[in-house]
Design a protein around this motif. Sequence first.
Motif, PDB file in Angstrom:
ATOM      1  N   SER B  80       0.772  -1.065   0.003  1.00 28.10           N
ATOM      2  CA  SER B  80      -0.062  -0.044  -0.040  1.00 28.10           C
ATOM      3  C   SER B  80       1.041   1.188   0.011  1.00 28.10           C
ATOM      4  N   GLN B  81       0.199   2.077  -0.760  1.00 29.94           N
ATOM      5  CA  GLN B  81       1.044   3.332  -0.890  1.00 29.94           C
ATOM      6  C   GLN B  81       0.178   4.645  -0.294  1.00 29.94           C
ATOM      7  N   PRO B  82       0.709   5.803   0.023  1.00 30.09           N
ATOM      8  CA  PRO B  82      -0.106   6.745   0.534  1.00 30.09           C
ATOM      9  C   PRO B  82      -0.906   7.274  -0.582  1.00 30.09           C
ATOM     10  N   GLY B  83      -0.479   7.319  -1.977  1.00 30.26           N
ATOM     11  CA  GLY B  83      -1.464   7.751  -3.093  1.00 30.26           C
ATOM     12  C   GLY B  83      -2.609   6.968  -3.291  1.00 30.26           C
ATOM     13  N   ASP B  84      -2.642   5.750  -2.595  1.00 32.48           N
ATOM     14  CA  ASP B  84      -3.708   4.962  -2.487  1.00 32.48           C
ATOM     15  C   ASP B  84      -5.037   5.264  -1.820  1.00 32.48           C
ATOM     16  N   SER B  85      -4.529   6.325  -0.811  1.00 38.04           N
ATOM     17  CA  SER B  85      -5.743   6.753  -0.027  1.00 38.04           C
ATOM     18  C   SER B  85      -6.839   7.247  -1.039  1.00 38.04           C
ATOM     19  N   ALA B  86      -8.023   6.893  -0.913  1.00 36.51           N
ATOM     20  CA  ALA B  86      -9.302   7.144  -1.747  1.00 36.51           C
ATOM     21  C   ALA B  86     -10.435   6.282  -1.268  1.00 36.51           C
ATOM     22  N   VAL B  87     -11.378   6.537  -1.834  1.00 33.48           N
ATOM     23  CA  VAL B  87     -12.712   5.490  -1.663  1.00 33.48           C
ATOM     24  C   VAL B  87     -12.708   4.632  -2.770  1.00 33.48           C
ATOM     25  N   TYR B  88     -12.906   3.367  -2.133  1.00 30.58           N
ATOM     26  CA  TYR B  88     -12.924   2.323  -3.280  1.00 30.58           C
ATOM     27  C   TYR B  88     -14.406   1.741  -3.132  1.00 30.58           C
ATOM     28  N   PHE B  89     -14.818   1.668  -4.422  1.00 29.47           N
ATOM     29  CA  PHE B  89     -16.276   1.181  -4.706  1.00 29.47           C
ATOM     30  C   PHE B  89     -16.047  -0.130  -5.396  1.00 29.47           C
ATOM     31  N   CYS B  90     -16.843  -1.068  -4.768  1.00 29.05           N
ATOM     32  CA  CYS B  90     -17.032  -2.429  -5.532  1.00 29.05           C
ATOM     33  C   CYS B  90     -18.558  -2.403  -6.486  1.00 29.05           C
ATOM     34  N   ALA B  91     -18.467  -2.852  -7.626  1.00 26.42           N
ATOM     35  CA  ALA B  91     -19.595  -2.856  -8.452  1.00 26.42           C
ATOM     36  C   ALA B  91     -19.578  -4.184  -9.162  1.00 26.42           C
ATOM     37  N   ALA B  92     -20.990  -4.498  -9.559  1.00 28.73           N
ATOM     38  CA  ALA B  92     -20.929  -5.766 -10.245  1.00 28.73           C
ATOM     39  C   ALA B  92     -22.160  -5.482 -11.263  1.00 28.73           C
ATOM     40  N   LYS B  93     -21.991  -6.290 -12.394  1.00 26.40           N
ATOM     41  CA  LYS B  93     -22.661  -6.323 -13.364  1.00 26.40           C
ATOM     42  C   LYS B  93     -23.660  -7.792 -13.710  1.00 26.40           C
TER      43      LYS B  93
END
Lengths: 113, 113
Positions: B80-93
């Motif tokens: 993991s890197q500091p630039g990975d800090s974000a909101v992560y969304f899971c999505a499905a089709k």
Amino acid sequence: DTAVSQTPKYLVTQMGNDKSIKCEQNLGHDTMYWYKQDSKKFLKIMFSYNNKELIINETVPNRFSPKSPDKAHLNLHINSLELGDSAVYFCASRDRGQMSGYTFGSGTRLTVV
Amino acid sequence: DQQVKQNSPSLSVQEGRISILNCDYTNSMFDYFLWYKKYPAEGPTFLISISSIKDKNEDGRFTVFLNKSAKHLSLHIVPSQPGDSAVYFCAAKEDGGSEKLVFGKGTKLTVNP
């Protein structure tokens, strides 16, 4: 050279007004979408157009009317704005022949006061 | 009726360690899953995806695992890197040609230096 661009980025308006959000993509994709992210942070699809033809309409009030003048543009017009319409609206596009992810615009934050 | 669930609203990890983001789904008709990353005031950006016929897909530091029997997928980020800090969304089709993606509420990842 933005891939999917939305305007405006911020929109503050009074209840009862009519407003439009514009979306343009320069990726050559044939399918475009509008998604809404509400206060609970859910991203939900509203509409989908493929080559100017409406293919998804997810029980959105009639006050919302998408317009696709050509396959590179998908605008969203909202009549008689209500407080509950406050949200972030995202435009997205995809090449229907590919399974890769959508390309999203940066969003339009709509605030109805 | 949340068909895609991300039960952890936030996750904090140290730089260099592994980040594991989890996602559960209820709809057995989902056949394709995607992860998106979102920075503030930007649209979601596609990160990695997996078809239901696979159980693992790897792209650099990012690996997605799918357990169909458990209706569970996870995203691993190593290191993991500091630039990975974000909101992560899971999505499905959903299988069957539906064009829409169903999103989870997102998990906010913070990577501390």
